[in-house]
Design a protein around this motif. Structure first.
Motif, short mmCIF file in Angstrom:
data_model
loop_
_atom_site.label_atom_id
_atom_site.label_comp_id
_atom_site.label_asym_id
_atom_site.label_seq_id
_atom_site.Cartn_x
_atom_site.Cartn_y
_atom_site.Cartn_z
N PRO A 39 52.95 39.75 33.36
CA PRO A 39 51.91 40.02 34.36
C PRO A 39 50.70 39.11 34.19
O PRO A 39 50.38 38.65 33.09
CB PRO A 39 51.52 41.48 34.09
CG PRO A 39 52.71 42.07 33.41
CD PRO A 39 53.29 40.95 32.59
N TRP A 40 50.03 38.85 35.30
CA TRP A 40 48.83 38.00 35.33
C TRP A 40 47.81 38.52 34.33
O TRP A 40 47.34 39.66 34.43
CB TRP A 40 48.26 37.98 36.74
CG TRP A 40 47.11 37.06 36.90
CD1 TRP A 40 45.80 37.41 36.98
CD2 TRP A 40 47.16 35.63 36.98
NE1 TRP A 40 45.02 36.29 37.12
CE2 TRP A 40 45.83 35.18 37.11
CE3 TRP A 40 48.19 34.71 36.95
CZ2 TRP A 40 45.51 33.83 37.21
CZ3 TRP A 40 47.86 33.36 37.06
CH2 TRP A 40 46.54 32.94 37.19
N PRO A 41 47.40 37.68 33.35
CA PRO A 41 46.48 38.15 32.31
C PRO A 41 45.00 38.07 32.67
O PRO A 41 44.16 38.65 31.98
CB PRO A 41 46.80 37.24 31.13
CG PRO A 41 47.28 35.97 31.76
CD PRO A 41 47.98 36.38 33.03
N GLY A 42 44.63 37.33 33.72
CA GLY A 42 43.22 37.21 34.10
C GLY A 42 42.87 35.79 34.50
O GLY A 42 43.69 34.87 34.41
N VAL A 43 41.62 35.59 34.91
CA VAL A 43 41.20 34.32 35.50
C VAL A 43 41.30 33.14 34.54
O VAL A 43 41.43 32.00 34.98
CB VAL A 43 39.77 34.40 36.08
CG1 VAL A 43 39.72 35.34 37.26
CG2 VAL A 43 38.77 34.78 35.01
N ASP A 44 41.26 33.37 33.23
CA ASP A 44 41.34 32.26 32.29
C ASP A 44 42.75 31.68 32.20
O ASP A 44 42.95 30.64 31.57
CB ASP A 44 40.89 32.71 30.90
CG ASP A 44 39.40 33.03 30.86
OD1 ASP A 44 38.66 32.48 31.69
OD2 ASP A 44 38.99 33.83 30.00
N GLU A 45 43.73 32.32 32.83
CA GLU A 45 45.11 31.85 32.82
C GLU A 45 45.26 30.52 33.54
O GLU A 45 46.02 29.65 33.11
CB GLU A 45 46.02 32.90 33.48
CG GLU A 45 47.44 32.46 33.69
CD GLU A 45 48.19 32.15 32.40
OE1 GLU A 45 49.14 31.36 32.46
OE2 GLU A 45 47.83 32.69 31.34
N ALA A 46 44.57 30.33 34.65
CA ALA A 46 44.69 29.12 35.45
C ALA A 46 43.70 28.07 34.96
O ALA A 46 42.52 28.35 34.81
CB ALA A 46 44.44 29.43 36.92
N ARG A 47 44.21 26.88 34.72
CA ARG A 47 43.38 25.77 34.27
C ARG A 47 43.34 24.72 35.38
O ARG A 47 44.36 24.34 35.92
CB ARG A 47 43.96 25.12 33.01
CG ARG A 47 44.40 26.12 31.95
CD ARG A 47 43.27 26.48 31.01
NE ARG A 47 43.55 27.66 30.22
CZ ARG A 47 44.20 27.69 29.06
NH1 ARG A 47 44.71 26.58 28.57
NH2 ARG A 47 44.36 28.81 28.41
#
Length: 132
Positions: free
Chosen positions: A109-117
């Motif tokens: 599951p999506w862990p939060g906004v810091d996942e995307a770089r």
């Protein structure tokens, strides 16, 4: 045994600027409904820890992906499914006359906004993809 109607789903702005409605999640993954407005181009990103599978429901667009020296651009239209493995750089754009709509499953599951770089864009980002 969670059930969510799209109209009742929590709406958030994705790190790439697309509009996300959070649907359901289980231990192994999460599912969202993604909308990219007419004329919009997302920001290019890569994921640090998750894989995604996308299924286009409506609209027309293009998806750019780059991983380990391989690069491709594919058309998005209803019925097209694609995979975005962890570490893949990607960006998508709406090329049609209506909103581009996709279902995205993220594993885990999506862990939060810091996942995307943020990575270098393939196409210039346009207003509308990030609330401008």
């Amino acid at each position: 045994m969670r059930t969510v109607r799209l109209a009742d789903a929590n709406a958030v702005l994705a790190p790439d600027g697309s509009e996300i409605h959070e649907l359901v999640a289980v231990t192994a993954g999460s599912m969202v409904h993604c909308t990219l407005p007419k004329g919009a181009v997302s920001m290019a990103v890569t994921h640090a820890t998750v894989d995604e599978v996308w299924y286009c429901l409506a609209g027309e667009g293009r998806m750019w992906r780059m991983r380990e020296g391989a690069e491709s651009v594919v058309d998005l239209e209803p019925g097209v499914a694609l995979a975005i493995e962890c570490g893949t750089h990607f960006q998508f754009r709406n090329t049609g006359d209506d909103d581009l709509r996709c279902v995205i499953v993220t594993m885990p599951p999506w862990p939060g906004v810091d996942e995307a770089r943020r990575v270098r864009d393939h196409w210039p980002v346009t207003a509308g993809a990030h609330g401008d």
